[in-house]
Design a protein around this motif. Structure first.
Motif, PDB file in Angstrom:
ATOM      1  N   ALA A 175       0.869  -1.172   0.000  1.00  0.00           N
ATOM      2  CA  ALA A 175       0.000   0.000   0.000  1.00  0.00           C
ATOM      3  C   ALA A 175       0.900   1.212   0.000  1.00  0.00           C
ATOM      4  O   ALA A 175       1.857   1.291   0.761  1.00  0.00           O
ATOM      5  CB  ALA A 175      -0.897   0.003   1.235  1.00  0.00           C
ATOM      6  N   TYR A 182       1.760   4.536   1.093  1.00  0.00           N
ATOM      7  CA  TYR A 182       1.424   5.540   2.101  1.00  0.00           C
ATOM      8  C   TYR A 182       2.120   6.831   1.691  1.00  0.00           C
ATOM      9  O   TYR A 182       3.206   7.141   2.155  1.00  0.00           O
ATOM     10  CB  TYR A 182       1.892   5.106   3.489  1.00  0.00           C
ATOM     11  N   ASN A 235      -1.955   0.164  -4.337  1.00  0.00           N
ATOM     12  CA  ASN A 235      -3.053   0.828  -3.655  1.00  0.00           C
ATOM     13  C   ASN A 235      -2.504   2.113  -3.043  1.00  0.00           C
ATOM     14  O   ASN A 235      -1.288   2.260  -2.860  1.00  0.00           O
ATOM     15  CB  ASN A 235      -3.615  -0.045  -2.538  1.00  0.00           C
ATOM     16  N   THR A 252      -3.068   4.415   0.411  1.00  0.00           N
ATOM     17  CA  THR A 252      -3.715   4.483   1.715  1.00  0.00           C
ATOM     18  C   THR A 252      -3.626   5.897   2.258  1.00  0.00           C
ATOM     19  O   THR A 252      -2.524   6.436   2.427  1.00  0.00           O
ATOM     20  CB  THR A 252      -3.060   3.502   2.707  1.00  0.00           C
ATOM     21  N   GLU A 262      -8.533   3.294   1.852  1.00  0.00           N
ATOM     22  CA  GLU A 262      -7.697   2.823   0.759  1.00  0.00           C
ATOM     23  C   GLU A 262      -8.330   3.112  -0.597  1.00  0.00           C
ATOM     24  O   GLU A 262      -9.542   2.980  -0.759  1.00  0.00           O
ATOM     25  CB  GLU A 262      -7.458   1.317   0.905  1.00  0.00           C
TER      26      GLU A 262
END
Length: 329
Positions: A4, A6, A245, A247, A264
């Motif tokens: 993910a 960030y 993804n 987040t 998300e």
């Protein structure tokens, strides 16, 4: 492994020059363009500037989006090209730079491309402005075939349309004129690994450096802001994630985002971190793509290093776990 991203990605608006109707803008005019002292003047799309941008793109001195305008990204790419070729590094396109660029590749800078079924099959998605609404989508795909085709050939959508007036971009079998970026001499070959990445904040560029210190590639970059500056010092690459993804952490406190819990956003080229995430050894920081390539190098990011999707995809092939990353003030 799925990562993910960030990232702290803020988007500030950038207003470029108004698009004027170009005269005589077609494949022959651009492929046959020659530099003149007026090539970098005016607000119209300039065939000579298109040619220079495509040649720089092929030589890995990325001008960002190919748009036919004399913007800061083009000037920075020319400046580093000049340094590499022992010319006066003033960022200006002149006769000497033009001759050196012409020596890098003899292939035409524009070519014809036939739109495929894959290009138009979609699904295409209307991307909401708010991050919370983007989180409701199954995928952050392209908005339309024009956006897909423009990104595929490193082009500005306005330039794509100007070169192909009245052409239906949503119809497979349509022949269109595009930037001939695949004429790179090493196209399709495995990319040599870089020895070090240098992120030069003052120049808004990322440099990929070889073991002998030579510049292998340079990319325009959005690098932090005064409010949320990018890191300093030396770090390393931890991992590379394709189609990441994104987040959102409420600690980022982005303006306009009311969520108090993490959420998300699914992958896709219009994901807030684009098509690729290069994770750095600094918590929540990375090098990543963008859904708005025309703003790279012009709008600030919120701490991360933002490249065009195509540039970060190329860079991702050239790095590995442990590659040094140095932020230069």
């Amino acid at each position: 492994m799925k990562f993910a991203a960030y990232a702290a990605v803020g988007i500030l608006s950038f207003l470029g020059p108004a698009l004027a109707e170009p005269q005589g803008l077609d494949l022959e005019a651009v492929n046959g363009a020659e530099w003149t002292p007026k090539s970098d003047k005016g607000k119209e799309i300039n065939p000579a500037l298109i040619k220079a941008q495509v040649l720089l793109d092929r030589a890995r001195f990325s001008p960002g989006v190919i748009d036919g305008h004399n913007g800061e990204n083009l000037q920075n790419a020319i400046k580093i090209f000049e340094k590499t070729n022992e010319l006066k590094p003033d960022g200006a396109l002149d006769g000497e730079v033009w001759r050196k660029l012409a020596e890098t590749s003899a292939e035409p800078v524009l070519t014809e491309y036939t739109i495929t079924d894959e290009d138009v099959k979609g699904p295409f998605v209307k991307i909401p402005d708010k991050l919370e609404d983007q989180a409701k989508l199954d995928r952050l795909g392209y908005s339309n075939p024009e956006e897909l085709l423009a990104e595929k050939f490193h082009m500005d959508v306005d330039l794509l349309k100007a070169l192909n007036p009245d052409k239906p971009f949503d119809k497979a079998g349509t022949a269109i004129v595009v930037a001939n970026i695949d004429a790179k001499a090493d196209s399709g070959k495995p990319k040599e690994k870089v020895a070090k990445i240098e992120i030069v904040k003052s120049e808004k560029v990322l440099r990929a450096v070889a073991k002998d210190g030579a510049v292998m590639a340079v990319y325009p970059a959005s690098i932090g802001s005064e409010e949320k500056p990018a890191p300093s010092g030396s770090h390393t690459v931890r991992a590379v994630a394709k189609n990441p993804n994104y987040t959102y952490n409420p600690d980022y406190a982005f303006k306009g985002v009311k969520a108090k819990e993490k959420f998300e956003i699914k992958p896709g080229p219009n994901n807030p971190v684009g098509s690729t995430w290069i994770d750095l050894s600094v918590e929540s920081f990375g090098i990543h793509g963008t859904p708005e390539p025309e703003k790279v190098g012009k709008a600030y990011s919120q701490g991360c290093v933002r490249l065009t999707n195509w540039d970060v995809q190329e860079l991702a092939q050239m790095v590995e776990r442990g590659t040094p990353v140095e932020f230069i003030e």
